[in-house]
Scaffold this active site. Structure first.
Site, PDB file in Angstrom:
ATOM      1  N   ASN A   9      56.584  16.256  34.030  1.00 56.78           N
ATOM      2  CA  ASN A   9      57.491  16.227  35.177  1.00 56.78           C
ATOM      3  C   ASN A   9      58.582  15.201  34.872  1.00 56.78           C
ATOM      4  O   ASN A   9      58.353  13.997  34.988  1.00 56.78           O
ATOM      5  CB  ASN A   9      56.710  15.832  36.445  1.00 56.78           C
ATOM      6  CG  ASN A   9      57.609  15.714  37.664  1.00 56.78           C
ATOM      7  OD1 ASN A   9      58.788  16.082  37.605  1.00 56.78           O
ATOM      8  ND2 ASN A   9      57.069  15.192  38.749  1.00 56.78           N
ATOM      9  N   TRP A  10      59.735  15.706  34.462  1.00 54.24           N
ATOM     10  CA  TRP A  10      60.825  14.798  34.070  1.00 54.24           C
ATOM     11  C   TRP A  10      61.440  14.109  35.289  1.00 54.24           C
ATOM     12  O   TRP A  10      62.181  13.136  35.147  1.00 54.24           O
ATOM     13  CB  TRP A  10      61.923  15.560  33.322  1.00 54.24           C
ATOM     14  CG  TRP A  10      61.549  16.025  31.949  1.00 54.24           C
ATOM     15  CD1 TRP A  10      60.315  15.945  31.352  1.00 54.24           C
ATOM     16  CD2 TRP A  10      62.419  16.638  30.985  1.00 54.24           C
ATOM     17  NE1 TRP A  10      60.378  16.476  30.082  1.00 54.24           N
ATOM     18  CE2 TRP A  10      61.647  16.907  29.833  1.00 54.24           C
ATOM     19  CE3 TRP A  10      63.772  17.004  30.992  1.00 54.24           C
ATOM     20  CZ2 TRP A  10      62.198  17.514  28.694  1.00 54.24           C
ATOM     21  CZ3 TRP A  10      64.318  17.608  29.870  1.00 54.24           C
ATOM     22  CH2 TRP A  10      63.538  17.856  28.726  1.00 54.24           C
ATOM     23  N   LYS A  11      61.191  14.624  36.474  1.00 49.99           N
ATOM     24  CA  LYS A  11      61.832  14.113  37.698  1.00 49.99           C
ATOM     25  C   LYS A  11      63.355  14.080  37.497  1.00 49.99           C
ATOM     26  O   LYS A  11      63.888  14.933  36.807  1.00 49.99           O
ATOM     27  CB  LYS A  11      61.265  12.739  38.063  1.00 49.99           C
ATOM     28  CG  LYS A  11      59.731  12.745  38.101  1.00 49.99           C
ATOM     29  CD  LYS A  11      59.142  11.540  38.761  1.00 49.99           C
ATOM     30  CE  LYS A  11      57.624  11.676  38.740  1.00 49.99           C
ATOM     31  NZ  LYS A  11      56.953  10.623  39.478  1.00 49.99           N
ATOM     32  N   HIS A  97      55.670  18.105  45.646  1.00 51.29           N
ATOM     33  CA  HIS A  97      55.488  16.796  45.019  1.00 51.29           C
ATOM     34  C   HIS A  97      55.632  15.720  46.097  1.00 51.29           C
ATOM     35  O   HIS A  97      56.442  15.860  47.016  1.00 51.29           O
ATOM     36  CB  HIS A  97      56.517  16.580  43.908  1.00 51.29           C
ATOM     37  CG  HIS A  97      56.203  15.370  43.087  1.00 51.29           C
ATOM     38  ND1 HIS A  97      56.539  14.111  43.511  1.00 51.29           N
ATOM     39  CD2 HIS A  97      55.541  15.229  41.918  1.00 51.29           C
ATOM     40  CE1 HIS A  97      56.093  13.233  42.612  1.00 51.29           C
ATOM     41  NE2 HIS A  97      55.493  13.883  41.630  1.00 51.29           N
ATOM     42  N   GLU A  99      57.116  13.021  46.177  1.00 57.53           N
ATOM     43  CA  GLU A  99      58.487  12.510  46.360  1.00 57.53           C
ATOM     44  C   GLU A  99      59.309  13.471  47.217  1.00 57.53           C
ATOM     45  O   GLU A  99      60.154  13.052  48.010  1.00 57.53           O
ATOM     46  CB  GLU A  99      59.130  12.281  44.978  1.00 57.53           C
ATOM     47  CG  GLU A  99      58.500  11.066  44.290  1.00 57.53           C
ATOM     48  CD  GLU A  99      58.390  11.168  42.773  1.00 57.53           C
ATOM     49  OE1 GLU A  99      59.111  11.989  42.167  1.00 57.53           O
ATOM     50  OE2 GLU A  99      57.582  10.412  42.194  1.00 57.53           O
ATOM     51  N   GLU A 169      47.552  14.447  43.088  1.00 55.03           N
ATOM     52  CA  GLU A 169      48.275  13.244  42.683  1.00 55.03           C
ATOM     53  C   GLU A 169      48.161  12.187  43.775  1.00 55.03           C
ATOM     54  O   GLU A 169      48.935  12.210  44.743  1.00 55.03           O
ATOM     55  CB  GLU A 169      49.755  13.569  42.452  1.00 55.03           C
ATOM     56  CG  GLU A 169      50.008  14.601  41.385  1.00 55.03           C
ATOM     57  CD  GLU A 169      51.410  14.473  40.802  1.00 55.03           C
ATOM     58  OE1 GLU A 169      51.515  14.270  39.595  1.00 55.03           O
ATOM     59  OE2 GLU A 169      52.389  14.533  41.567  1.00 55.03           O
ATOM     60  N   GLY A 175      53.575   6.514  39.175  1.00 56.97           N
ATOM     61  CA  GLY A 175      54.607   5.596  38.699  1.00 56.97           C
ATOM     62  C   GLY A 175      54.251   4.127  38.897  1.00 56.97           C
ATOM     63  O   GLY A 175      55.104   3.258  38.762  1.00 56.97           O
ATOM     64  N   SER A 215      50.175   8.244  36.693  1.00 57.92           N
ATOM     65  CA  SER A 215      50.034   7.306  35.568  1.00 57.92           C
ATOM     66  C   SER A 215      49.119   7.815  34.452  1.00 57.92           C
ATOM     67  O   SER A 215      48.391   7.041  33.846  1.00 57.92           O
ATOM     68  CB  SER A 215      49.583   5.932  36.072  1.00 57.92           C
ATOM     69  OG  SER A 215      50.560   5.396  36.967  1.00 57.92           O
ATOM     70  N   GLY A 236      54.419  12.202  34.683  1.00 55.96           N
ATOM     71  CA  GLY A 236      55.800  11.770  34.882  1.00 55.96           C
ATOM     72  C   GLY A 236      56.278  10.909  33.738  1.00 55.96           C
ATOM     73  O   GLY A 236      56.665  11.397  32.678  1.00 55.96           O
ATOM     74  N   GLY A 237      56.241   9.588  33.929  1.00 56.79           N
ATOM     75  CA  GLY A 237      56.788   8.629  32.968  1.00 56.79           C
ATOM     76  C   GLY A 237      56.444   8.909  31.514  1.00 56.79           C
ATOM     77  O   GLY A 237      57.321   8.921  30.641  1.00 56.79           O
TER      78      GLY A 237
END
Ligand code: PGA
Length: 253
Positions: A9-11, A97, A99, A169, A175, A215, A236-237
């Site tokens: 997930n590049w966001k 998601h 966010e 999640e 994150g 994470s 993500g990250g």
């Protein structure tokens, strides 16, 4: 065997050139993928066509949108429709998601509509659920996640549900560098599967891929993915770093 998936997930990260380089580098590696061991890249909307083109010739990999709208077309400035995704050959979409729920007020009801329209157009939804920190601290995470499943998924038929990928999640782990322990992940995944079993029966529930997100990194992926009800991850990250994401893909069961 259930489908195992490493989903990036590049966001809202990377320029076009950076995105191209990341994909080029990741795709230059060899992975042991098959029908039941897949990789998905959820990229920002402006890069969907680029990413889809780069995947040509790579099997068992797919591109996902990070969102879509609940209507097919029309006067909805700024939104992306499933018809647009379909016309690009995009096969997956991340929905719900945390966010999107938090910053764009996406409700369980709106997500039910988005799931419907995605499924009607044969686009696989990666449906995200998970509790915030205060719910975890109060110990009511099971009821919280159960309500998310009930309000967004349980109107679906068994055949429709089988097309859905679920991503658990916990928001407190996204994150933050604070991963759920593999026991905490397994416990919630088993609970989700038990809920699905109650509603749809064991045969159906056992086919549903449930990803863990929050994470995930190279150093913890193997341990998390080795849990019986954890079928891969939404990352993500660490998905923005070639060496990290490669190890994560290789950690799939
Ligand atoms: P993270 O994000 O891996 O950076 O915690 C996961 C996600 O939000 O999908």
């Amino acid at each position: 065997m259930r489908k195992q998936i490493a989903a990036a997930n590049w966001k809202m990260n990377l320029t076009l050139t950076e995105g191209e380089q990341l994909l080029d580098q990741l795709l230059s590696n060899k992975y042991e993928l098959n029908e039941n061991r897949q990789v998905v890249f959820a990229v920002p909307a402006p890069y969907l066509a680029m990413a889809q083109a780069k995947l040509a010739g790579h099997t068992n990999m797919a591109i996902a949108a990070q969102n879509c709208y609940s209507k097919k077309s029309g006067a909805y400035t700024g939104e992306t429709s499933v018809l647009m995704l379909q016309s690009l050959g995009i096969t997956h979409v991340v929905l719900g998601h945390s966010e999107r729920r938090e910053y764009f007020n996406e409700s369980n009801q709106l997500l039910a509509e988005k799931l419907n329209i995605a499924l009607e157009h044969n686009i696989t939804p990666i449906f995200c659920c998970g509790e915030p920190l205060q719910i975890r601290e109060a110990g009511t995470q099971n009821a919280y996640v159960a309500a998310q499943l009930e309000e967004s998924l349980y109107h679906l038929s068994a055949d429709q549900l089988k097309q859905v990928v679920i991503a658990y999640e916990p928001i407190w782990a996204i994150g933050t560098g604070k991963t759920a322990s593999s026991e905490q992940a397994q416990e919630m995944h088993a609970y989700i599967r038990a809920q699905l079993t109650e509603k749809y029966g064991e045969l159906v529930a056992n086919t549903i891929t449930i990803l863990y997100g929050g994470s995930v990194k190279a150093s913890n992926a193997k341990e998390l993915f080795s849990q019986p009800d954890v079928d891969g991850g939404l990352v993500g990250g660490a998905s923005l770093l070639v060496d990290e994401f490669k190890v994560i893909i290789d950690s799939l069961k």
